[in-house]
Enzyme design. Structure first.
Site, PDB file in Angstrom:
ATOM      1  N   LYS A  59      16.450   7.185  14.871  1.00  0.00           N
ATOM      2  CA  LYS A  59      17.278   8.345  15.228  1.00  0.00           C
ATOM      3  C   LYS A  59      18.756   8.064  14.957  1.00  0.00           C
ATOM      4  O   LYS A  59      19.458   8.880  14.374  1.00  0.00           O
ATOM      5  CB  LYS A  59      17.100   8.716  16.715  1.00  0.00           C
ATOM      6  CG  LYS A  59      15.675   9.095  17.087  1.00  0.00           C
ATOM      7  CD  LYS A  59      15.557   9.512  18.534  1.00  0.00           C
ATOM      8  CE  LYS A  59      15.820   8.412  19.528  1.00  0.00           C
ATOM      9  NZ  LYS A  59      14.836   7.297  19.522  1.00  0.00           N
ATOM     10  N   ARG A 136      15.002  14.557  26.617  1.00  0.00           N
ATOM     11  CA  ARG A 136      13.916  13.593  26.529  1.00  0.00           C
ATOM     12  C   ARG A 136      12.816  13.929  27.532  1.00  0.00           C
ATOM     13  O   ARG A 136      11.822  13.231  27.604  1.00  0.00           O
ATOM     14  CB  ARG A 136      14.490  12.211  26.835  1.00  0.00           C
ATOM     15  CG  ARG A 136      13.819  11.095  26.090  1.00  0.00           C
ATOM     16  CD  ARG A 136      14.510   9.806  26.443  1.00  0.00           C
ATOM     17  NE  ARG A 136      15.682   9.613  25.610  1.00  0.00           N
ATOM     18  CZ  ARG A 136      15.907   8.511  24.897  1.00  0.00           C
ATOM     19  NH1 ARG A 136      15.064   7.526  24.900  1.00  0.00           N
ATOM     20  NH2 ARG A 136      17.003   8.398  24.201  1.00  0.00           N
ATOM     21  N   ARG A 170      16.559  -5.978  15.591  1.00  0.00           N
ATOM     22  CA  ARG A 170      17.792  -5.178  15.719  1.00  0.00           C
ATOM     23  C   ARG A 170      18.880  -5.964  16.460  1.00  0.00           C
ATOM     24  O   ARG A 170      18.642  -6.531  17.513  1.00  0.00           O
ATOM     25  CB  ARG A 170      17.500  -3.882  16.486  1.00  0.00           C
ATOM     26  CG  ARG A 170      18.780  -3.108  16.800  1.00  0.00           C
ATOM     27  CD  ARG A 170      18.526  -1.702  17.218  1.00  0.00           C
ATOM     28  NE  ARG A 170      17.806  -1.605  18.469  1.00  0.00           N
ATOM     29  CZ  ARG A 170      17.398  -0.458  18.990  1.00  0.00           C
ATOM     30  NH1 ARG A 170      17.644   0.683  18.355  1.00  0.00           N
ATOM     31  NH2 ARG A 170      16.750  -0.439  20.125  1.00  0.00           N
ATOM     32  N   ARG A 203      19.838  -5.840  22.305  1.00  0.00           N
ATOM     33  CA  ARG A 203      19.865  -4.959  23.476  1.00  0.00           C
ATOM     34  C   ARG A 203      18.925  -5.503  24.553  1.00  0.00           C
ATOM     35  O   ARG A 203      17.854  -6.016  24.234  1.00  0.00           O
ATOM     36  CB  ARG A 203      19.421  -3.544  23.066  1.00  0.00           C
ATOM     37  CG  ARG A 203      20.572  -2.698  22.588  1.00  0.00           C
ATOM     38  CD  ARG A 203      20.172  -1.388  21.991  1.00  0.00           C
ATOM     39  NE  ARG A 203      19.144  -0.627  22.682  1.00  0.00           N
ATOM     40  CZ  ARG A 203      18.776   0.608  22.329  1.00  0.00           C
ATOM     41  NH1 ARG A 203      19.390   1.207  21.318  1.00  0.00           N
ATOM     42  NH2 ARG A 203      17.820   1.242  22.969  1.00  0.00           N
ATOM     43  N   ARG A 214       9.116   1.584  27.126  1.00  0.00           N
ATOM     44  CA  ARG A 214       9.793   2.691  26.429  1.00  0.00           C
ATOM     45  C   ARG A 214       8.792   3.476  25.583  1.00  0.00           C
ATOM     46  O   ARG A 214       8.848   4.708  25.513  1.00  0.00           O
ATOM     47  CB  ARG A 214      10.929   2.146  25.540  1.00  0.00           C
ATOM     48  CG  ARG A 214      12.155   1.746  26.337  1.00  0.00           C
ATOM     49  CD  ARG A 214      13.037   0.789  25.580  1.00  0.00           C
ATOM     50  NE  ARG A 214      13.629   1.377  24.389  1.00  0.00           N
ATOM     51  CZ  ARG A 214      14.088   0.655  23.363  1.00  0.00           C
ATOM     52  NH1 ARG A 214      14.015  -0.661  23.377  1.00  0.00           N
ATOM     53  NH2 ARG A 214      14.623   1.259  22.327  1.00  0.00           N
TER      54      ARG A 214
HETATM   55  P1  AP5 Z   1      17.626   2.939  15.220  1.00  0.00           P
HETATM   56  O1  AP5 Z   1      18.300   3.841  14.244  1.00  0.00           O
HETATM   57  O2  AP5 Z   1      18.478   2.093  16.128  1.00  0.00           O
HETATM   58  O3  AP5 Z   1      16.503   3.731  16.056  1.00  0.00           O
HETATM   59  P2  AP5 Z   1      16.638   4.692  17.295  1.00  0.00           P
HETATM   60  O4  AP5 Z   1      15.562   5.719  17.138  1.00  0.00           O
HETATM   61  O5  AP5 Z   1      18.050   5.172  17.443  1.00  0.00           O
HETATM   62  O6  AP5 Z   1      16.201   3.680  18.434  1.00  0.00           O
HETATM   63  P3  AP5 Z   1      16.724   3.546  19.898  1.00  0.00           P
HETATM   64  O7  AP5 Z   1      16.165   2.213  20.394  1.00  0.00           O
HETATM   65  O8  AP5 Z   1      18.189   3.741  19.979  1.00  0.00           O
HETATM   66  O9  AP5 Z   1      15.955   4.696  20.616  1.00  0.00           O
HETATM   67  P4  AP5 Z   1      15.666   4.857  22.115  1.00  0.00           P
HETATM   68  O10 AP5 Z   1      15.342   6.278  22.140  1.00  0.00           O
HETATM   69  O11 AP5 Z   1      14.643   3.937  22.665  1.00  0.00           O
HETATM   70  O12 AP5 Z   1      16.957   4.322  22.836  1.00  0.00           O
HETATM   71  P5  AP5 Z   1      18.298   5.035  23.322  1.00  0.00           P
HETATM   72  O13 AP5 Z   1      19.419   4.141  23.003  1.00  0.00           O
HETATM   73  O14 AP5 Z   1      18.342   6.448  22.891  1.00  0.00           O
HETATM   74  O15 AP5 Z   1      16.685   1.995  14.355  1.00  0.00           O
HETATM   75  C1  AP5 Z   1      15.993   0.944  14.966  1.00  0.00           C
HETATM   76  C2  AP5 Z   1      16.111  -0.320  14.136  1.00  0.00           C
HETATM   77  O16 AP5 Z   1      15.447  -0.125  12.912  1.00  0.00           O
HETATM   78  C3  AP5 Z   1      17.541  -0.729  13.767  1.00  0.00           C
HETATM   79  O17 AP5 Z   1      17.647  -2.118  13.807  1.00  0.00           O
HETATM   80  C4  AP5 Z   1      17.713  -0.226  12.339  1.00  0.00           C
HETATM   81  O18 AP5 Z   1      18.666  -1.001  11.620  1.00  0.00           O
HETATM   82  C5  AP5 Z   1      16.311  -0.415  11.832  1.00  0.00           C
HETATM   83  N1  AP5 Z   1      15.951   0.477  10.767  1.00  0.00           N
HETATM   84  C6  AP5 Z   1      16.232   1.792  10.671  1.00  0.00           C
HETATM   85  N2  AP5 Z   1      15.706   2.280   9.527  1.00  0.00           N
HETATM   86  C7  AP5 Z   1      15.053   1.224   8.939  1.00  0.00           C
HETATM   87  C8  AP5 Z   1      14.298   1.065   7.736  1.00  0.00           C
HETATM   88  N3  AP5 Z   1      14.113   2.064   6.892  1.00  0.00           N
HETATM   89  N4  AP5 Z   1      13.750  -0.134   7.469  1.00  0.00           N
HETATM   90  C9  AP5 Z   1      13.941  -1.178   8.306  1.00  0.00           C
HETATM   91  N5  AP5 Z   1      14.663  -1.102   9.443  1.00  0.00           N
HETATM   92  C10 AP5 Z   1      15.207   0.084   9.736  1.00  0.00           C
HETATM   93  O19 AP5 Z   1      18.051   5.041  24.912  1.00  0.00           O
HETATM   94  C11 AP5 Z   1      18.041   3.818  25.634  1.00  0.00           C
HETATM   95  C12 AP5 Z   1      17.660   4.085  27.087  1.00  0.00           C
HETATM   96  O20 AP5 Z   1      18.622   4.967  27.703  1.00  0.00           O
HETATM   97  C13 AP5 Z   1      16.310   4.776  27.322  1.00  0.00           C
HETATM   98  O21 AP5 Z   1      15.234   3.875  27.297  1.00  0.00           O
HETATM   99  C14 AP5 Z   1      16.554   5.397  28.714  1.00  0.00           C
HETATM  100  O22 AP5 Z   1      16.450   4.448  29.742  1.00  0.00           O
HETATM  101  C15 AP5 Z   1      17.996   5.859  28.631  1.00  0.00           C
HETATM  102  N6  AP5 Z   1      18.141   7.263  28.139  1.00  0.00           N
HETATM  103  C16 AP5 Z   1      18.750   7.661  26.982  1.00  0.00           C
HETATM  104  N7  AP5 Z   1      18.699   9.006  26.862  1.00  0.00           N
HETATM  105  C17 AP5 Z   1      18.038   9.468  27.974  1.00  0.00           C
HETATM  106  C18 AP5 Z   1      17.661  10.755  28.427  1.00  0.00           C
HETATM  107  N8  AP5 Z   1      17.955  11.865  27.721  1.00  0.00           N
HETATM  108  N9  AP5 Z   1      16.997  10.865  29.594  1.00  0.00           N
HETATM  109  C19 AP5 Z   1      16.702   9.776  30.347  1.00  0.00           C
HETATM  110  N10 AP5 Z   1      17.036   8.512  29.967  1.00  0.00           N
HETATM  111  C20 AP5 Z   1      17.700   8.360  28.797  1.00  0.00           C
HETATM  112 MG    MG Z   2      19.515   4.960  18.948  1.00  0.00          MG
END
Ligand code: AP5
Ligand code: MG
Length: 261
Positions: A59, A136, A170, A203, A214
Site C-alpha cells: 500500500k 480498516r 523491510r 518495525r 496482523r
Molecule cells: P509496503 O509498501 O510497506 O506495504 P504496506 O501495505 O504499506 O504494509 P504495511 O505493513 O505498512 O501495512 P499494514 O497495513 O500492516 O501497516 P500500517 O502501517 O498501515 O511494502 C511492504 C514491503 O514490501 C516493503 O519492504 C517494500 O519495500 C516491499 N515491497 C513492496 N513492493 C515490492 C515488490 N514488488 N517486490 C519486493 N518487495 C516489495 O499499520 C500498522 C498498525 O497501525 C496496524 O497493525 C494497526 O495496529 C494500526 N492501524 C493503522 N491504521 C489503523 C486503522 N485504520 N484502524 C485501526 N488500527 C490501525
Molecule cells: Mg504501509
C-alpha cells in the site's frame, strides 16, 4: 450489531476555516454515486481515493508511485501517523503502541479523530486525499461515509507467502517513514537512510508473532471491506506479487476514470 462511530471534525480545524471544510464535506455527502465511470465533476473538486490491502501488500509503495503521477493528492498513511505519535510519546502514541506492537487494530474512535486531524488542513486547501490504512473496519468505513464520498477504492491482492517474505526484509527510517528492502529497493549504504544517513530499523510489528496477528485481523476484520466497496461499484482489485507490474495497471485504471484523468 454494528456500532457506528461519529466522525467529528476537530474543533481546531473548524475554527480555522469552517465554511470551506463544511462545504467540501457536505457537497460530497449529498452525492450518491454508484460507479467510478459514470460521474462528471468539476476539475477543482477534492477527490477521495482509498488503497486497501493486507499488511505488507505494498500500500505504501504503490501510494508513493501514485503521488508522483497524481500530485494533487495528500497521502494519509494511518500507520505512519501512529508511528509518529509513538515516537513523540503523545497521549495517543502511548495508547496506540500496545495495540500496534501486538498486531491488533487501534480502537476506531482514536483512528477517526487522528485521520481528520491530519486531513482537514489539506482539504481546506482543496487537495484530494489518498487514504492508506483507513478505513480498516466497517465502523470506520461507515463513519467516513457520513462526512464524505469515496470516489475509487484500489484493492491490492498479494499472496501470504510473499507478504511474510517482504516483511522480514523491510527496513524503515523511523523519522521519515521511508521504506527499504534489500531484495526490492535497497538503501545505497547498508543499514543507512539514503537522505539523512541515519540508521534503519525494523518495525516492532514486523516480528513473526505480530505479523501473524496482523494477517488474522486483516482476514477477519478488514478484508470484508473489499466486498463492501465492490457492492457499491467502487472497488477494483489488482492481484500479483510485484508492485512494479501492479502499479502501471493501477495507473491505467485511474486514468480511465473521470476523477484522475
Ligand atoms: P509496503 O509498501 O510497506 O506495504 P504496506 O501495505 O504499506 O504494509 P504495511 O505493513 O505498512 O501495512 P499494514 O497495513 O500492516 O501497516 P500500517 O502501517 O498501515 O511494502 C511492504 C514491503 O514490501 C516493503 O519492504 C517494500 O519495500 C516491499 N515491497 C513492496 N513492493 C515490492 C515488490 N514488488 N517486490 C519486493 N518487495 C516489495 O499499520 C500498522 C498498525 O497501525 C496496524 O497493525 C494497526 O495496529 C494500526 N492501524 C493503522 N491504521 C489503523 C486503522 N485504520 N484502524 C485501526 N488500527 C490501525
Ligand atoms: Mg504501509
Amino acid at each position: 450489531m454494528i456500532a457506528v462511530a461519529t466522525f467529528r471534525l476537530p474543533g481546531s480545524a473548524l475554527r480555522r476555516c469552517p465554511s470551506q471544510v463544511m462545504m467540501s464535506f457536505t457537497t460530497l455527502q449529498q452525492r450518491n454515486y454508484k460507479s467510478t465511470q459514470a460521474v462528471e465533476r468539476p476539475e477543482e473538486e477534492s477527490h477521495f481515493l482509498l488503497i486497501l490491502g493486507p499488511p505488507g501488500g505494498g500500500k505504501g509503495t504503490i501510494s508513493k508511485k501514485m503521488l508522483k503521477d497524481f500530485s494533487s493528492f495528500h497521502h494519509v498513511s494511518t500507520g505512519d501517523l501512529l508511528r509518529q505519535h509513538v515516537r513523540q510519546r503523545t497521549a495517543l502514541g502511548i495508547k496506540a503502541k500496545g495495540y500496534m506492537d501486538s498486531g491488533e487494530l487501534v480502537p476506531d474512535n482514536l483512528m477517526i479523530d487522528l485521520v481528520m486531524e491530519d486531513a482537514t488542513p489539506y482539504l481546506e486547501a482543496g487537495q484530494s486525499l489518498l487514504l492508506d490504512g483507513f478505513p480498516r473496519t466497517i465502523e470506520q468505513a461507515m463513519a467516513l461515509e457520513k462526512v464524505t464520498h469515496i470516489d475509487v477504492v484500489v484493492n491490492l491482492d498479494v499472496p501470504t507467502d510473499t507478504i511474510v517474505e517482504r516483511l522480514a526484509d523491510r527496513w524503515i527510517h523511523p523519522a521519515s517513514g521511508r521504506v527499504y528492502s534489500y531484495s526490492y529497493n535497497p538503501p545505497k549504504v547498508v543499514g543507512k537512510d539514503d537522505i539523512t544517513g541515519e540508521d534503519l530499523v525494523q518495525r516492532d510489528d514486523d516480528k513473526p508473532e505480530a505479523i501473524r496477528k496482523r494477517l488474522e485481523s486483516y482476514a477477519n476484520i478488514t478484508a470484508p471491506l473489499v466486498k463492501y466497496y465492490e457492492d457499491k461499484g467502487l472497488a477494483k482489485t489488482f492481484s500479483g506479487t510485484k508492485s512494479d507490474i501492479i502499479y502501471p495497471q493501477v495507473k491505467k485504471f485511474l486514468e480511465s476514470t473521470h476523477f484522475f484523468s
